[in-house]
Scaffold this active site. Structure first.
Site, PDB file in Angstrom:
ATOM      1  N   CYS B  86      42.571 -78.975 -81.370  1.00 56.58           N
ATOM      2  CA  CYS B  86      42.866 -77.936 -81.910  1.00 56.58           C
ATOM      3  C   CYS B  86      41.355 -76.767 -82.844  1.00 56.58           C
ATOM      4  O   CYS B  86      41.222 -76.361 -82.192  1.00 56.58           O
ATOM      5  CB  CYS B  86      43.741 -78.510 -83.161  1.00 56.58           C
ATOM      6  SG  CYS B  86      45.393 -77.610 -83.659  1.00 56.58           S
ATOM      7  N   HIS B 196      47.197 -83.215 -79.281  1.00 53.08           N
ATOM      8  CA  HIS B 196      46.283 -84.043 -80.399  1.00 53.08           C
ATOM      9  C   HIS B 196      46.391 -85.321 -80.217  1.00 53.08           C
ATOM     10  O   HIS B 196      47.044 -86.231 -80.684  1.00 53.08           O
ATOM     11  CB  HIS B 196      46.189 -84.163 -82.412  1.00 53.08           C
ATOM     12  CG  HIS B 196      46.906 -82.747 -82.870  1.00 53.08           C
ATOM     13  ND1 HIS B 196      45.608 -82.412 -83.774  1.00 53.08           N
ATOM     14  CD2 HIS B 196      47.542 -81.344 -82.882  1.00 53.08           C
ATOM     15  CE1 HIS B 196      45.859 -81.169 -85.002  1.00 53.08           C
ATOM     16  NE2 HIS B 196      46.537 -81.026 -83.299  1.00 53.08           N
ATOM     17  N   GLU B 198      44.412 -87.749 -81.339  1.00 51.96           N
ATOM     18  CA  GLU B 198      44.031 -88.778 -82.322  1.00 51.96           C
ATOM     19  C   GLU B 198      45.757 -88.775 -83.134  1.00 51.96           C
ATOM     20  O   GLU B 198      45.972 -89.445 -83.961  1.00 51.96           O
ATOM     21  CB  GLU B 198      43.143 -88.199 -82.978  1.00 51.96           C
ATOM     22  CG  GLU B 198      43.592 -87.413 -84.688  1.00 51.96           C
ATOM     23  CD  GLU B 198      43.584 -85.373 -83.358  1.00 51.96           C
ATOM     24  OE1 GLU B 198      43.587 -85.304 -82.873  1.00 51.96           O
ATOM     25  OE2 GLU B 198      44.361 -85.051 -84.673  1.00 51.96           O
TER      26      GLU B 198
END
Lengths: 80, 222
Positions: B86, B196, B198
């Site tokens: 990002c 994302h 994660e």
């Protein structure tokens, strides 16, 4: 010495913000408005009085930080 | 696998990255402040999501000039792995560690939702545990994620199999050129992506499709 840097999107790079501004102006009755492109203006105060040296510095500033030359072009204006 | 997460002022996914790395690798990553000159001895550097320096001037522009980025570049030049998620992807393009730029979303709105992606390239230390063409769902959360590069650069990225992730058909949330969601560097040791991974390593948080990326890194770096 004062300088002004104009940063605008290169031709061919889509500008959704400019497009939205154009639509809004049309919506307000400004029917004459066609394409709109948005950019930014940065005013800088510089020490020294050598305009050519300032221009060289400003060009380096644009290349290094002020503009992203992948998508943007810049113009430099020096005011004494 | 030893890792570090860079923390810029207004990073806000640094702790998400930390938790994901802890969970996946069993080791706590070093949290490195943007003014630190030196990186600890690590295999992986993560540039997290967020709004570094308040997105002043352009997203990622100020962060790309920060002191720590010199060490991050040196780490990548030596072949060390760097993952930018990002805002981290924006920092990587602004640092010229990856080509192109990330522009305002085509619809001008901040988009925050899960999106379907296709893993396009599995020959990399970030993606080797996925199947080619595998469909995964990662969340996106950004206002400026529209990937732009000139046609020659796009052709080169595709020709060199450097498009690691693409938005699946009908899923492009931001108008990215050729549905590009994530790209690899020439040496394939730097990955930048807008979605994302994660945030999807735990079922309690909505999914585990991101685990493959961390498992790939663990395998590549052990």
């Amino acid at each position: 010495m004062k300088a002004r840097v104009f940063i605008t999107l290169k031709n061919g790079v889509l500008d959704p913000q400019g497009k939205a501004i154009g639509h809004a102006l049309n919506g307000l009755g400004f029917g004459s408005v066609g394409e709109v492109r948005q950019g930014k203006v940065i005013d800088l105060e510089l020490s020294g009085s050598d305009a050519e040296a300032a221009r060289t510095d400003l060009k380096a500033m644009c290349e290094k930080l002020l503009a992203n030359t992948v998508i943007e072009k810049y113009e430099i204006e020096i005011k004494q | 696998m030893k890792s570090a997460v860079i923390v810029f002022p207004a990073s806000n996914c640094d702790r998400d990255a930390k938790v994901a790395l802890e969970q996946m690798t069993g080791k706590t990553p070093a949290m490195v402040w943007h003014q630190d000159r030196e990186l600890p001895d690590v295999d992986l550097v993560v540039l997290p999501g967020g709004f570094s320096y308040g997105d002043y001037l352009r997203c990622g522009a100020m962060a790309s000039q920060s002191v720590v980025m010199r060490s991050v570049k040196a780490h990548a030049d030596k072949g060390g792995m760097v993952l930018g998620v990002c805002n981290g992807f924006q920092v990587l393009t602004e640092s010229h560690m990856l080509p192109g730029a990330l522009m305002r979303n085509a619809a001008l709105k901040f988009v925050c939702k899960p999106v379907g992606l296709e893993v396009q390239e599995t020959q990399s230390g970030f993606t080797r545990k996925y199947e080619n063409g595998q469909r995964v769902t990662f969340p996106v959360a950004h206002g400026e994620g529209s990937y732009f590069a000139d046609e020659d650069t796009l052709d080169r990225l595709e020709g060199e199999n450097r498009v690691a992730f693409r938005y699946a058909k009908g899923e492009n949330p931001n108008g990215s050129a050729r549905n590009i969601a994530g790209i690899l560097s020439e040496k394939r040791n730097v990955l930048g992506l807008m979605p994302h991974p994660e945030r999807v390593v735990d079922n309690a948080l909505g999914g585990t499709d991101g685990r493959g990326l961390f498992q790939s890194l663990i395998e590549a770096l052990s």
